[in-house]
Scaffold this active site. Structure first.
Site, mmCIF file in Angstrom:
data_model
loop_
_atom_site.group_PDB
_atom_site.id
_atom_site.type_symbol
_atom_site.label_atom_id
_atom_site.label_comp_id
_atom_site.label_asym_id
_atom_site.label_seq_id
_atom_site.Cartn_x
_atom_site.Cartn_y
_atom_site.Cartn_z
ATOM 1 C CB SER A 60 41.072 37.931 34.720
ATOM 2 O OG SER A 60 42.169 37.532 33.921
ATOM 3 C CG ASP B 115 49.707 40.381 36.183
ATOM 4 O OD1 ASP B 115 49.912 40.912 35.069
ATOM 5 O OD2 ASP B 115 48.572 40.309 36.685
ATOM 6 C CG HIS C 61 45.546 40.388 34.800
ATOM 7 N ND1 HIS C 61 46.111 39.807 35.912
ATOM 8 C CD2 HIS C 61 44.501 39.599 34.442
ATOM 9 C CE1 HIS C 61 45.435 38.723 36.229
ATOM 10 N NE2 HIS C 61 44.449 38.570 35.357
#
Length: 275
Positions: A31, A236, A239
């Protein structure tokens, strides 16, 4: 380094033609390579494109349909299609390479392949992700002649967070990554293909250092490592922020320019290990 003017939004460029790139870079991993910069809690991308990531007529991307088109954020929108993609490091990297003359006057092509939430075992030879990446890499130079066509200059790899979730995967990471590098080079017929990998900045706190040690410990020819540790993370704690993605892209460009940009027909050992 800050992201000046990062509150502005940029419309898609209206480019009549897309030059066939001669300097091609494979972008792969999970990601943080696909890009989550600017993706909000309610899973929408805020549309903010920093100046370092603006579209550039000299930079194109290979779409999911295997067509070259003008590159613009989010680069992985049709590749990591089950997730919401935002800003990643790819455009900042490509723009810096072009700006610094790392591609001469020739066009740069990006081949997005990253998919969020994937472990290194899902990138093993024979697995769908790996085989799709090899197919896209081959198609990126299909039909190219030595005089007119593209050459794959490097694989840029940012993955490993998913392998911090248990001890077995963390301890197997180095062997799996080294096997992945060997297989990818072999399947492309590029035994000395430059690999620029990123040492992860986040993951499960119990095993993140095991994976980072594996990444830092890889000692193969034409493999360099850029360390993302310390770059700003989103709420979070997983990321990278948009600003961090820009900084990472510039770090990746610096690694390429310092180690590989002058390589011609034959490859040489990198002059430094960045981690």
């Amino acid at each position: 380094m800050g992201v000046a003017g990062s509150t502005s939004k940029v419309e898609s460029p209206d480019l009549e033609t897309t030059p066939r790139p001669k300097h091609i870079f494979i972008l792969s991993g999970q990601s943080n390579m696909a890009g989550r910069g600017g993706v909000t809690r309610n899973r929408h991308w805020d549309g903010v494109v920093p100046p370092q990531c603006h579209p550039n007529p000299a930079v194109s991307r290979l779409s999911a349909a295997l067509r070259w088109e003008p590159a613009r954020e989010p680069l992985h929108h049709d590749i990591d299609s089950k997730k919401v993609c935002g800003v990643g490091p790819g455009m900042a990297f490509a723009n810096a390479v072009v700006r610094r003359g790392g591609a001469g006057s020739e066009a740069v092509g990006l081949v997005p392949c990253a998919v969020g939430g994937t472990a290194i075992k899902e990138w093993a030879r024979g697995e769908n992700l790996y085989e799709n990446m090899v197919r896209r890499a081959r198609d990126s130079v299909k039909g190219s002649s030595a005089a007119a066509g593209g050459e794959i200059k490097a694989l840029i790899w940012y993955q490993g967070e998913s392998d911090t979730e248990n001890q077995r995967d963390a301890e197997a990471y180095r062997a799996n990554m080294e096997r992945f590098i060997h297989n990818f080079r072999q399947d492309l017929g590029l035994p000395s293909l430059p690999i620029i990998q990123v040492a992860i900045a986040s993951g499960d706190s119990r095993y993140i250092e095991r994976v980072r040690e594996a990444q830092l410990g890889i000692d193969l020819p034409n493999v360099v490592c850029v360390d993302a540790k310390g770059l700003p993370l989103k709420e979070d704690h997983l990321h990278l922020t948009t600003e961090a993605q820009v900084r990472l892209g510039l770090m990746l460009a610096e690694a390429y320019l310092n180690n590989f940009a002058s390589m011609k027909a034959s490859y040489r050992q990198p002059e430094a290990h960045y981690c």
